[in-house]
Design a protein around this motif. Structure first.
Motif, PDB file in Angstrom:
ATOM      1  N   VAL A  23      38.411 -82.544 -15.041  1.00 31.71           N
ATOM      2  CA  VAL A  23      39.239 -81.762 -14.121  1.00 31.71           C
ATOM      3  C   VAL A  23      40.684 -82.225 -14.245  1.00 31.71           C
ATOM      4  N   THR A  24      41.604 -81.283 -14.332  1.00 39.04           N
ATOM      5  CA  THR A  24      43.018 -81.644 -14.399  1.00 39.04           C
ATOM      6  C   THR A  24      43.850 -80.480 -13.873  1.00 39.04           C
ATOM      7  N   ASN A  25      45.171 -80.603 -14.003  1.00 37.31           N
ATOM      8  CA  ASN A  25      46.064 -79.511 -13.615  1.00 37.31           C
ATOM      9  C   ASN A  25      47.371 -79.665 -14.400  1.00 37.31           C
ATOM     10  N   PRO A  26      48.226 -78.635 -14.387  1.00 33.42           N
ATOM     11  CA  PRO A  26      49.457 -78.701 -15.189  1.00 33.42           C
ATOM     12  C   PRO A  26      50.430 -79.794 -14.761  1.00 33.42           C
ATOM     13  N   GLN A  27      50.340 -80.264 -13.513  1.00 27.62           N
ATOM     14  CA  GLN A  27      51.204 -81.369 -13.106  1.00 27.62           C
ATOM     15  C   GLN A  27      50.764 -82.668 -13.783  1.00 27.62           C
ATOM     16  N   GLN A  28      49.459 -82.850 -13.920  1.00 24.50           N
ATOM     17  CA  GLN A  28      48.929 -84.019 -14.607  1.00 24.50           C
ATOM     18  C   GLN A  28      48.964 -83.841 -16.129  1.00 24.50           C
ATOM     19  N   SER A  29      48.808 -82.618 -16.573  1.00 24.24           N
ATOM     20  CA  SER A  29      48.775 -82.300 -18.005  1.00 24.24           C
ATOM     21  C   SER A  29      49.752 -81.162 -18.294  1.00 24.24           C
ATOM     22  N   PRO A  30      51.054 -81.469 -18.377  1.00 30.03           N
ATOM     23  CA  PRO A  30      52.068 -80.421 -18.569  1.00 30.03           C
ATOM     24  C   PRO A  30      51.874 -79.572 -19.817  1.00 30.03           C
ATOM     25  N   LYS A  31      51.113 -80.080 -20.799  1.00 26.47           N
ATOM     26  CA  LYS A  31      50.886 -79.298 -22.009  1.00 26.47           C
ATOM     27  C   LYS A  31      50.186 -77.975 -21.719  1.00 26.47           C
ATOM     28  N   MET A  32      49.595 -77.858 -20.537  1.00 29.45           N
ATOM     29  CA  MET A  32      48.982 -76.584 -20.149  1.00 29.45           C
ATOM     30  C   MET A  32      50.000 -75.454 -20.157  1.00 29.45           C
ATOM     31  N   PHE A  33      51.233 -75.775 -19.784  1.00 30.62           N
ATOM     32  CA  PHE A  33      52.276 -74.744 -19.775  1.00 30.62           C
ATOM     33  C   PHE A  33      52.537 -74.213 -21.182  1.00 30.62           C
ATOM     34  N   GLY A  34      52.216 -75.007 -22.195  1.00 31.63           N
ATOM     35  CA  GLY A  34      52.455 -74.609 -23.572  1.00 31.63           C
ATOM     36  C   GLY A  34      51.326 -73.824 -24.202  1.00 31.63           C
ATOM     37  N   LEU A  35      50.242 -73.581 -23.449  1.00 30.43           N
ATOM     38  CA  LEU A  35      49.144 -72.779 -23.969  1.00 30.43           C
ATOM     39  C   LEU A  35      49.559 -71.315 -24.089  1.00 30.43           C
ATOM     40  N   GLU A  36      48.778 -70.551 -24.841  1.00 28.53           N
ATOM     41  CA  GLU A  36      49.042 -69.122 -24.969  1.00 28.53           C
ATOM     42  C   GLU A  36      49.047 -68.471 -23.583  1.00 28.53           C
ATOM     43  N   ALA A  37      49.965 -67.535 -23.388  1.00 28.61           N
ATOM     44  CA  ALA A  37      50.005 -66.794 -22.125  1.00 28.61           C
ATOM     45  C   ALA A  37      48.937 -65.706 -22.175  1.00 28.61           C
ATOM     46  N   SER A  38      47.738 -66.049 -21.735  1.00 27.48           N
ATOM     47  CA  SER A  38      46.611 -65.122 -21.780  1.00 27.48           C
ATOM     48  C   SER A  38      45.816 -65.227 -20.484  1.00 27.48           C
ATOM     49  N   VAL A  39      46.009 -64.275 -19.611  1.00 28.12           N
ATOM     50  CA  VAL A  39      45.270 -64.248 -18.351  1.00 28.12           C
ATOM     51  C   VAL A  39      43.772 -64.103 -18.617  1.00 28.12           C
ATOM     52  N   ASN A  40      43.431 -63.393 -19.704  1.00 24.85           N
ATOM     53  CA  ASN A  40      42.024 -63.094 -19.977  1.00 24.85           C
ATOM     54  C   ASN A  40      41.216 -64.315 -20.402  1.00 24.85           C
ATOM     55  N   ARG A  41      41.870 -65.400 -20.786  1.00 23.94           N
ATOM     56  CA  ARG A  41      41.113 -66.565 -21.235  1.00 23.94           C
ATOM     57  C   ARG A  41      40.706 -67.470 -20.070  1.00 23.94           C
ATOM     58  N   CYS A  42      40.977 -67.018 -18.837  1.00 23.03           N
ATOM     59  CA  CYS A  42      40.618 -67.803 -17.654  1.00 23.03           C
ATOM     60  C   CYS A  42      39.796 -66.975 -16.676  1.00 23.03           C
ATOM     61  N   ILE A  43      39.033 -67.688 -15.866  1.00 21.37           N
ATOM     62  CA  ILE A  43      38.407 -67.103 -14.673  1.00 21.37           C
ATOM     63  C   ILE A  43      39.112 -67.716 -13.476  1.00 21.37           C
ATOM     64  N   TRP A  44      39.413 -66.874 -12.484  1.00 20.16           N
ATOM     65  CA  TRP A  44      40.319 -67.255 -11.404  1.00 20.16           C
ATOM     66  C   TRP A  44      39.641 -67.229 -10.045  1.00 20.16           C
ATOM     67  N   SER A  45      39.957 -68.203  -9.216  1.00 21.82           N
ATOM     68  CA  SER A  45      39.502 -68.203  -7.827  1.00 21.82           C
ATOM     69  C   SER A  45      40.292 -67.160  -7.049  1.00 21.82           C
ATOM     70  N   MET A  46      39.598 -66.236  -6.398  1.00 18.77           N
ATOM     71  CA  MET A  46      40.293 -65.220  -5.597  1.00 18.77           C
ATOM     72  C   MET A  46      40.991 -65.853  -4.399  1.00 18.77           C
ATOM     73  N   GLU A  47      40.410 -66.894  -3.836  1.00 19.55           N
ATOM     74  CA  GLU A  47      41.052 -67.589  -2.720  1.00 19.55           C
ATOM     75  C   GLU A  47      42.399 -68.162  -3.159  1.00 19.55           C
TER      76      GLU A  47
END
Length: 350
Positions: free
Chosen positions: A152-176
């Motif tokens: 488990v991580t997040n972009p604050q802990q792993s800033p390289k996430m911001f450098g991933l492809e901009a693809s909404v379809n490659r994720c599943i999202w919490s509606m909340e």
């Protein structure tokens, strides 16, 4: 609709009769059926609507057809979100398809999570219609590297996430999560994934990855915006302008902002290489105005943190200066195209 289901898959549809059945069949044939499908017909003029309605009639408990006047991909996705009443949501373009067991493996992982994640990353594959070959999604290895030593991580802990492809379809999202931050897709412009990529990642605090699941991304079909050379490429300017202004006004740190500039520079150089003559000069001028408006300290940080090579720095400086007019000359485009394409590829690797 069945409120016991955990996942909604939104499929925006517009003039894709050639590929739609493959897309929808990939959902019908999932090994786990604990999901629903919202098919949003964005005013299709071919037989896409008829095809979608047949699935809604054949599978009335899981497939739902919604018609709306044509307003673009962002608006169609927003419409699908309005019909979502499940815990999680996924977006699937109607010329792509979902890999087998994706729903099963993702829901199994979610059941094991004590604290529910906000974003579930997947590892899509690419199908090239020009040679009928499958390959890895462009940045799957980068994604695996981010999760190599953590579940488990997040972009604050792993800033390289911001450098991933901009693809909404490659994720599943919490509606909340999406509702909490009043998330919606931009409308009236192309490149709908860019602003959501940075906005949603910035607020996310709990992200996980599930291997060997996701969508199959079809390329070289002639339908993708990524292969377009028309005026739609000019939309990169308002899209990235809005994203950068939001980041600066909300106090994003310099490293986070440098990722926005990196993606913009990649999109800009790539667009310069493929844009048609009638739009080329205007595109270069707007790229110049965008880069000129970026505070110099952010440009310097971008150059330093992204470790641009000499040719990349020269092009960046040219685009920011009055000498950009030299690049505006379409007759010189052939001369600079090789360098521009190489620059874009080099930036993407870093």
């Amino acid at each position: 609709m069945n409120n016991d289901l955990k996942l909604t898959i939104v499929v925006p549809i517009y003039n894709v009769e050639q590929y739609l059945e493959q897309c929808l069949d990939s959902l019908v044939n999932q090994s786990n059926h604990d999901f629903k499908v919202i098919m949003v017909d964005d005013g299709s003029k071919d037989k896409s609507g008829e095809i979608a309605q047949k699935y809604a009639e054949k599978f009335p408990e899981r497939f739902f057809y919604v018609y709306k006047e044509n307003a673009g991909l962002g608006a169609a996705r927003n419409t699908g979100m309005e019909y979502c009443d499940t815990e999680y949501i996924e977006f699937l373009d109607s010329d792509d398809w979902l890999l087998p067991r994706t729903v099963e493996l993702v829901l199994d992982r979610l059941e094991r999570e004590v604290e529910k994640p906000e974003i579930v990353f997947m590892t899509p594959v690419v199908y090239d219609m020009s040679n009928c070959k499958f390959t890895e999604f462009a940045d799957n290895e980068e994604l695996r590297g981010i999760f190599e030593y953590t579940m488990v991580t997040n972009p604050q802990q792993s800033p390289k996430m911001f450098g991933l492809e901009a693809s909404v379809n490659r994720c599943i999202w919490s509606m909340e999560f999406l509702k909490k931050y009043e998330f919606s897709f931009p409308t009236g412009v192309k490149w709908e994934d860019v602003a959501p990529h940075f906005y949603s990642f910035y607020w996310a605090r709990r992200c996980i990855m599930v291997e060997n699941v996701g969508f199959c991304y079809r390329i070289n079909s002639g339908n993708q915006i990524t292969t377009s050379s028309d005026a739609g490429r000019l939309d990169i300017i308002p899209v990235f302008s809005k994203t950068l202004v939001y980041a600066i006004e909300n106090g994003w740190n310099e490293n986070e902002i440098s990722y926005i500039l990196r993606m913009f520079f990649t999109f800009a150089t790539w667009s310069m290489a493929v844009t048609k003559k009638e739009n080329y000069g205007e595109l270069v001028k707007k790229i110049h105005l965008y880069l000129k408006a970026v505070p110099k300290r952010y440009i310097n940080i971008f150059i330093k943190q992204r470790e641009l090579c000499r040719k990349e720095i020269i092009l960046l400086r040219l685009l920011r200066s009055s000498l950009y007019k030299v690049i505006c000359d379409y007759h010189r485009k052939e001369f600079i195209t090789k360098a521009v394409v190489k620059i874009g590829k080099n930036i993407r690797r870093k």
